[in-house]
Design an enzyme around this catalytic site. Structure first.
Site: not given
Ligand code: 6GU
Length: 238
Positions: A89, A116, A154, A169
């Site tokens: 994230p 974590e 895709r 798309d």
């Molecule tokens: Cl790539 N990994 C995780 N663990 N949480 C996320 C993410 C990735 N993208 C958004 N939230």
């Protein structure tokens, strides 16, 4: 294209790789997908891949050893330089232009974390780019890797039955999709717009364009700003 997924849960990917567009791309040889269990690179008798954080705090951290070894082992299995993607994230937010860029490479390694987070030395000591699929937290990178694979595969030439589908798309021209209809012409009192039955392809194309613009204006005005100011930060006085 070759995609290697490094994960603690390889079994998650198997049904997906047999289904739909991605499954067809695998069976037809457009993409080859390798699944590697990071736990196979653990050395202690408990096969551990994580440990408690230095400095204290909750949860567990993915340790360097098994991750480095898994990435190095997979990278050495064939010729060429894979693009290594760490799913986190904290990464760059994925959008269609990031997907197009990834789809242009011959070989991707998708690295899925759990717990974590990753030991920081995995980010700094290995050549990886960090990618996030959105501003929310997943409990692991697997669901994100599935999203990346679907979006990338895709785009490979031949992956979609209808060759120009990808060009039509949403997002390819920066707009949301226009409304689509199929039979029956009327369903529970809701009719298909007459223009789509008119046979006038010029008018239909103009109507679809207008609908796509209007839908984007209402739902995602940020996309229109991005189109008007390529590069993102440029103002209206450019
Ligand atoms: Cl790539 N990994 C995780 N663990 N949480 C996320 C993410 C990735 N993208 C958004 N939230």
């Amino acid at each position: 294209m070759r995609i290697d997924v490094l994960t603690l849960f390889p079994e998650v990917f198997e049904p997906f790789l047999r289904s739909s567009i991605v499954g067809r791309a695998v069976s037809s040889g457009l993409v080859e997908i390798g699944l590697t269990n990071i736990r196979d690179f653990a050395h202690d008798r408990h096969k551990s891949v994580d440990d408690t954080p230095f400095g204290g705090g909750p949860g567990m951290v993915m340790a360097c050893g098994p991750v480095f070894e898994a990435v190095e082992s997979v990278s050495a299995q064939r010729e060429g330089q894979p693009v290594r993607v760490l799913l986190t994230p904290q990464g760059r937010l994925m959008d269609q232009s990031a997907v197009r860029e990834l789809a242009g490479h011959e070989w991707l390694i998708l690295l899925c974390g759990h717990y974590e987070g990753f030991d920081e030395r995995i980010r700094v000591g290995m050549d990886v780019r960090e990618l996030s699929i959105g501003d929310y937290v997943l409990s692991g990178g697997e669901a994100a890797a599935l999203v990346v694979m679907d979006a990338v595969v895709r785009l490979l030439p031949g992956a979609l039955g209808h060759e120009d589908s990808a060009e039509h798309d949403s997002f390819t021209d920066g707009l949301l999709e226009y409304p689509q209809y199929t039979r029956p012409r009327e369903f529970r009192g809701m009719a298909v717009p007459d223009i789509l039955l008119s046979g006038d392809h010029g008018k239909i194309a103009a109507w679809r364009r207008e609908q796509a613009l209007e839908r984007t204006r209402q739902r995602r005005p940020d996309l229109l700003e991005d189109r008007e100011a390529p590069g993102g930060s440029r103002g209206e006085d450019d």
